[in-house]
Enzyme design. Structure first.
Site, mmCIF file in Angstrom:
data_model
loop_
_atom_site.group_PDB
_atom_site.id
_atom_site.type_symbol
_atom_site.label_atom_id
_atom_site.label_comp_id
_atom_site.label_asym_id
_atom_site.label_seq_id
_atom_site.Cartn_x
_atom_site.Cartn_y
_atom_site.Cartn_z
ATOM 1 N N ASP A 86 0.848 -1.190 0.000
ATOM 2 C CA ASP A 86 0.000 0.000 0.000
ATOM 3 C C ASP A 86 0.887 1.244 0.000
ATOM 4 O O ASP A 86 1.717 1.429 0.906
ATOM 5 C CB ASP A 86 -0.909 -0.011 1.238
ATOM 6 C CG ASP A 86 -1.806 1.206 1.303
ATOM 7 O OD1 ASP A 86 -2.602 1.409 0.372
ATOM 8 O OD2 ASP A 86 -1.702 1.976 2.276
ATOM 9 N N THR A 95 -3.182 5.307 -3.989
ATOM 10 C CA THR A 95 -2.097 6.031 -3.314
ATOM 11 C C THR A 95 -0.741 5.754 -3.959
ATOM 12 O O THR A 95 0.154 6.592 -3.889
ATOM 13 C CB THR A 95 -2.044 5.647 -1.824
ATOM 14 O OG1 THR A 95 -2.013 4.215 -1.705
ATOM 15 C CG2 THR A 95 -3.245 6.177 -1.084
ATOM 16 N N THR A 96 -0.575 4.577 -4.573
ATOM 17 C CA THR A 96 0.664 4.280 -5.298
ATOM 18 C C THR A 96 0.639 4.943 -6.676
ATOM 19 O O THR A 96 1.617 5.561 -7.098
ATOM 20 C CB THR A 96 0.847 2.759 -5.456
ATOM 21 O OG1 THR A 96 0.781 2.143 -4.165
ATOM 22 C CG2 THR A 96 2.184 2.438 -6.097
ATOM 23 N N ASP A 102 -9.047 0.272 2.359
ATOM 24 C CA ASP A 102 -9.066 0.729 0.964
ATOM 25 C C ASP A 102 -10.375 0.337 0.280
ATOM 26 O O ASP A 102 -10.942 1.119 -0.483
ATOM 27 C CB ASP A 102 -7.881 0.134 0.197
ATOM 28 C CG ASP A 102 -6.578 0.851 0.511
ATOM 29 O OD1 ASP A 102 -6.611 1.770 1.360
ATOM 30 O OD2 ASP A 102 -5.535 0.507 -0.067
#
Length: 597
Positions: free
Chosen positions: A56, A89-90, A395
């Site tokens: 994550d 988020t990546t 998530d």
């Protein structure tokens, strides 16, 4: 001399920008391998020896120690995406890194940072329009549970625990819809109304959702022989102590004879009995007591009387959990014994202490008037899997919340980025001039997502991206990379879907961060930091004396060069800040080479 000073200023700005871009790209390169379902995991070890295994992006960057201010901006970017969308988020950091590489190439061709910034702001606005168009965005109804589960599964499939997406995705969907006030009119969901209780017992398949009750991560008090199971419960939640009052810290009570001791005991017994009688009179048979710091929440005498009256006692309820418990049980917190009344109590069918291999829990089920709250009991065999499952479930919950905020789906598998590359590239040709040139660079930078997805899956990235371009040029806007089959497929037919808000938020936030980095042309250090960071200061008078120190810069040593009689400070901060990635050595050498006086 005027021309020389102007040139020095331009050189100074180039050095600072180059430093910022190299540092930010180092962070992007660090987590790029974690993108997608086949992305690698990172093992993060803290100074205390605690180990975390995750892919994550927000978690990796949150635990990374970075000192360079530009690198910290990417950490803030990932955190902002986590707050706004909860997923991607990546991707947002990888996109930001690709845009910075494109900006670096444009800068070397002589384009001004302000021109690049303004052009990319227009390109980002155009990208949002393309994503929101009917050709890309698919409207969704929140009553369509099947499509919601597909979207949550897409988010979970890229995680370590992706094999259990068929178990966790329906739980995430049902939990969010269960706490949503009105499905038709709701514009957001408060995820604090969903509590995740973790237990090391069984496997992830044993995870369960409780909508009409509550699970407390503790056992009941049995020291005085109190009950561990109760039917037809009336539950009271108190915020005062069932123990004798104490004096202030500065005061003391001196007892001189046994008669005074007996009197103290009698008064203590009378004081506690008065409170117990009030509790019994209200009909309460399950008592939850808030944790106390100044004195014992319950004395042994109070526990004894409660056990005699067959009242189940649960202590050490955290203050932060009070609001959630009152919402779940439909009761009211009681701050004083005088306010203890039947209308303040909650009603439930049963309260049971459940002892498992991972410890004890209290199950409250069959609540008569439950509020809009949900509890997810997450089970796993070890701590590492349990922690990663919690992050992955968060998530998935955020993905479903995104669909409540913006009720549109888009195709996954890098279909969005490929479509943006094609549409923006076509738009750039009609613009012409510098703006069109910058827009084309913006469009090409977005191809980093399909390229990285293919690369991380072990596919041939150039072949896959070329096929993807061909599909989108033929009008297949939902074509994306099928990781399982190793080819290009229709992502909607493959049930690989993601919320529109995730892609829109990633484009906006990444562009804003790149604009902020490009606008910085100097770093002014605080004098208070000198000497505390272990920074070596060198007064460079002879321009030739700079050469021996370039090797230190390339080996990621911390170096601060004070040039032109200490008027200009260029601070390079790499290895000591936690950015130790050999793949960026070329960028560091490039930055060092640009420092020619």
């Amino acid at each position: 001399s005027g021309d020389n000073s102007k040139f020095a200023g331009n050189e100074q700005q180039r050095d600072v920008r180059s430093s910022n871009i190299v540092a930010a790209k180092a962070v992007s390169n660090c987590i790029r391998t974690s993108l997608g379902p086949k992305g690698m995991d990172k093992m993060i070890q803290t100074a205390s020896g605690e180990v975390t295994i995750t892919n994550d992006g927000a978690t990796i960057l949150g635990k990374m120690e970075v000192q360079h201010p530009a690198a910290k901006m990417l950490m803030d970017l990932s955190a902002a995406q986590d707050v706004e969308a909860g997923d991607g988020t990546t991707s947002v950091v990888v996109i930001c890194g690709a845009l910075l590489s494109a900006a670096e190439r444009l800068l070397t061709r002589g384009l001004h940072p302000s021109v690049i910034s303004e052009s990319w702001q227009q390109a980002a606005a155009e990208a949002v329009k393309i994503l929101s168009s009917e050709k890309v965005a698919i409207p969704i109804d929140l009553t369509d549970r099947k499509n919601l589960i597909k979207t949550a599964s897409t988010s979970l499939n890229s995680k370590v625990i992706g094999g259990y997406s068929d178990v966790l995705a329906p739980l995430a969907v049902d939990a969010v819809l269960g706490v949503c006030e009105n499905i038709k009119t709701a514009t957001s969901v408060d995820l604090s109304d969903i509590k995740v209780v973790k237990k090391m017992h069984g496997t992830l398949e044993d995870t369960e959702l409780i909508l009409d009750g509550l699970v407390l991560d503790r056992g009941c008090v049995k020291a005085a022989g109190g009950p561990t199971k109760m039917e037809d419960c009336k539950i009271g939640l108190i915020q005062f102590c069932l123990s004798a009052p104490k004096t202030d810290m500065e005061n003391s009570v001196i007892v001189r004879d046994s008669a005074q001791i007996d009197r103290i005991f009698r008064e203590e017994r009378r004081y506690i009995l008065k409170m117990i009688k009030k509790i019994v009179k209200s009909g309460c048979n399950v008592l939850l007591v808030q944790k106390s710091i100044l004195r014992d929440a319950t004395s042994e005498l109070a526990q004894h009387y409660l056990a005699k009256k067959k009242i189940m006692l649960v202590t050490d309820i955290e203050r932060k959990d009070i609001e959630f418990i009152t919402k779940s049980l439909g009761c009211q917190p009681i701050a004083h014994i005088d306010a203890f009344a039947p209308e303040m109590l909650g009603n439930a069918k049963s309260v049971v202490e459940d002892a498992s291999g991972g410890g004890k829990i209290i199950r409250i089920s069959g609540v008569k008037n439950p509020g809009k709250a949900a509890t997810i009991l997450l089970n796993a065999s070890n701590r590492l899997v349990l922690d990663e499952a919690e992050r992955s479930l968060h998530d998935a919950l955020c993905v479903v919340r995104c669909l409540v905020k913006m009720r549109y789906l888009t195709a996954g598998g890098a279909a969005n980025e490929a479509e943006l590359t094609y549409q923006l590239g076509k738009k750039a040709k009609t613009m012409g001039g510098v703006v069109g040139y910058c827009t084309k660079a913006f469009a090409e930078a977005l191809e980093v997502i399909p390229y990285t997805l293919a690369e991380n899956a072990g596919l041939h990235p150039i072949k896959i991206v070329t096929k993807l371009r061909k599909e989108h040029s033929e009008g297949n806007s939902t074509a994306g990379i099928n990781i399982k089959k190793g080819t290009i497929s229709n992502m909607v037919e493959e049930n690989v879907l993601q919320p529109l808000l995730v892609s829109v938020s990633a484009i906006k936030l990444a562009t804003e961060t790149v604009q902020a980095i490009l606008k910085i042309d100097d770093i002014v250090p605080d004098d208070k930091l000198n000497g505390t960071l272990g920074v070596q200061k060198l007064n460079v008078v002879d321009h030739g004396s700079l050469a021996p120190f370039r090797q230190d810069l390339e080996s990621s040593a911390k170096l601060e060069i004070v040039r032109d009689m200490a008027r200009y400070v260029a601070q390079y901060d790499y290895g000591a800040g936690g950015i130790n990635n050999r793949s960026i050595c070329d960028d560091e050498r490039h930055a060092a080479a640009q420092m020619k006086p």
